[in-house]
Design a protein around this motif. Structure first.
Motif, PDB file in Angstrom:
ATOM      1  N   ASN A   1      -0.300  -5.341 -12.520  1.00  0.00           N
ATOM      2  CA  ASN A   1      -1.022  -6.110 -11.670  1.00  0.00           C
ATOM      3  C   ASN A   1      -0.153  -5.875 -10.269  1.00  0.00           C
ATOM      4  N   ILE A   2       0.278  -4.601 -10.155  1.00  0.00           N
ATOM      5  CA  ILE A   2       0.815  -4.054  -8.834  1.00  0.00           C
ATOM      6  C   ILE A   2      -0.209  -3.808  -8.048  1.00  0.00           C
TER       7      ILE A   2
ATOM      8  N   ARG B   1      -3.300   1.956  -7.190  1.00  0.00           N
ATOM      9  CA  ARG B   1      -3.798   0.682  -6.760  1.00  0.00           C
ATOM     10  C   ARG B   1      -5.210   0.448  -6.512  1.00  0.00           C
ATOM     11  N   GLU B   2      -6.015   1.799  -6.369  1.00  0.00           N
ATOM     12  CA  GLU B   2      -7.345   1.549  -6.242  1.00  0.00           C
ATOM     13  C   GLU B   2      -8.093   1.556  -7.627  1.00  0.00           C
ATOM     14  N   ASP B   3      -7.428   1.716  -8.870  1.00  0.00           N
ATOM     15  CA  ASP B   3      -8.171   1.481 -10.110  1.00  0.00           C
ATOM     16  C   ASP B   3      -8.135  -0.009 -10.342  1.00  0.00           C
ATOM     17  N   THR B   4      -9.158  -0.326 -11.097  1.00  0.00           N
ATOM     18  CA  THR B   4      -9.174  -1.822 -11.701  1.00  0.00           C
ATOM     19  C   THR B   4      -7.874  -2.284 -12.307  1.00  0.00           C
ATOM     20  N   ASP B   5      -7.291  -1.266 -13.154  1.00  0.00           N
ATOM     21  CA  ASP B   5      -6.203  -1.588 -14.085  1.00  0.00           C
ATOM     22  C   ASP B   5      -4.966  -1.557 -13.470  1.00  0.00           C
TER      23      ASP B   5
ATOM     24  N   VAL C   1       9.450  -3.733 -15.906  1.00  0.00           N
ATOM     25  CA  VAL C   1       8.437  -4.051 -15.070  1.00  0.00           C
ATOM     26  C   VAL C   1       8.249  -5.776 -15.020  1.00  0.00           C
ATOM     27  N   THR C   2       8.092  -6.304 -16.436  1.00  0.00           N
ATOM     28  CA  THR C   2       7.855  -7.762 -16.286  1.00  0.00           C
ATOM     29  C   THR C   2       9.192  -8.309 -15.840  1.00  0.00           C
ATOM     30  N   ARG C   3      10.504  -7.641 -16.104  1.00  0.00           N
ATOM     31  CA  ARG C   3      11.671  -8.507 -15.439  1.00  0.00           C
ATOM     32  C   ARG C   3      11.611  -8.474 -13.913  1.00  0.00           C
ATOM     33  N   ALA C   4      10.786  -7.480 -13.479  1.00  0.00           N
ATOM     34  CA  ALA C   4      10.876  -7.474 -11.891  1.00  0.00           C
ATOM     35  C   ALA C   4       9.378  -8.491 -11.555  1.00  0.00           C
ATOM     36  N   GLY C   5       8.901  -8.918 -12.316  1.00  0.00           N
ATOM     37  CA  GLY C   5       7.751 -10.158 -11.980  1.00  0.00           C
ATOM     38  C   GLY C   5       6.496  -9.649 -12.092  1.00  0.00           C
ATOM     39  N   PHE C   6       6.128  -8.601 -12.833  1.00  0.00           N
ATOM     40  CA  PHE C   6       4.927  -8.238 -12.940  1.00  0.00           C
ATOM     41  C   PHE C   6       4.064  -8.097 -14.209  1.00  0.00           C
ATOM     42  N   ASP C   7       2.759  -8.221 -14.327  1.00  0.00           N
ATOM     43  CA  ASP C   7       2.331  -8.021 -15.740  1.00  0.00           C
ATOM     44  C   ASP C   7       2.406  -6.629 -15.975  1.00  0.00           C
ATOM     45  N   CYS C   8       2.477  -6.085 -17.378  1.00  0.00           N
ATOM     46  CA  CYS C   8       2.439  -4.800 -17.715  1.00  0.00           C
ATOM     47  C   CYS C   8       2.154  -4.810 -19.232  1.00  0.00           C
TER      48      CYS C   8
END
Length: 80
Positions: A18-19, A45-49, A68-75
Motif C-alpha cells: 500500500n505504498i 505506484r501506478e499499478d493497482t497493487d 516493510v510491515t515494521r515500517a508501517g505498510f502492508d506487504c
C-alpha cells in the motif's frame, strides 16, 4: 561440461503493498536502502497493487515482509 556456479543468482522478489505516495517512499527508502541484502528496489505506484520489486541474492520474502510491515505498510508476496 562445468556445472559449478560460483556466484549466487540474483533473485527478484515481488510484493503487493500500500505504498502509494511520495511521502510513503520517503518512509520506506531508508529501511530498504540500509538493508545489506537489497541490491535494487522500486515501487510501481501506478499499478493497482503498488508493486514493490526487490533484487537480492540473499533476502527471503519473509524478511522483506517483516521490514516493510515494521515500517508501517502492508506487504504481501505476489505469486510468480
Amino acid at each position: 561440461m562445468n556445472t559449478t556456479y560460483t556466484a549466487e543468482a540474483m533473485g527478484v522478489l515481488v510484493f503487493r503493498t500500500n505504498i502509494r505516495f511520495k511521502k510513503d517512499l520517503a518512509m520506506i527508502a531508508p529501511v530498504l536502502d540500509k538493508q545489506p541484502g537489497v541490491q535494487r528496489w522500486n515501487v510501481d505506484r501506478e499499478d493497482t497493487d503498488k508493486v514493490l520489486r526487490i533484487e537480492s541474492r540473499t533476502l527471503r520474502p519473509e524478511e522483506v515482509i517483516h521490514l516493510v510491515t515494521r515500517a508501517g505498510f502492508d506487504c504481501e508476496e505476489l505469486p510468480e
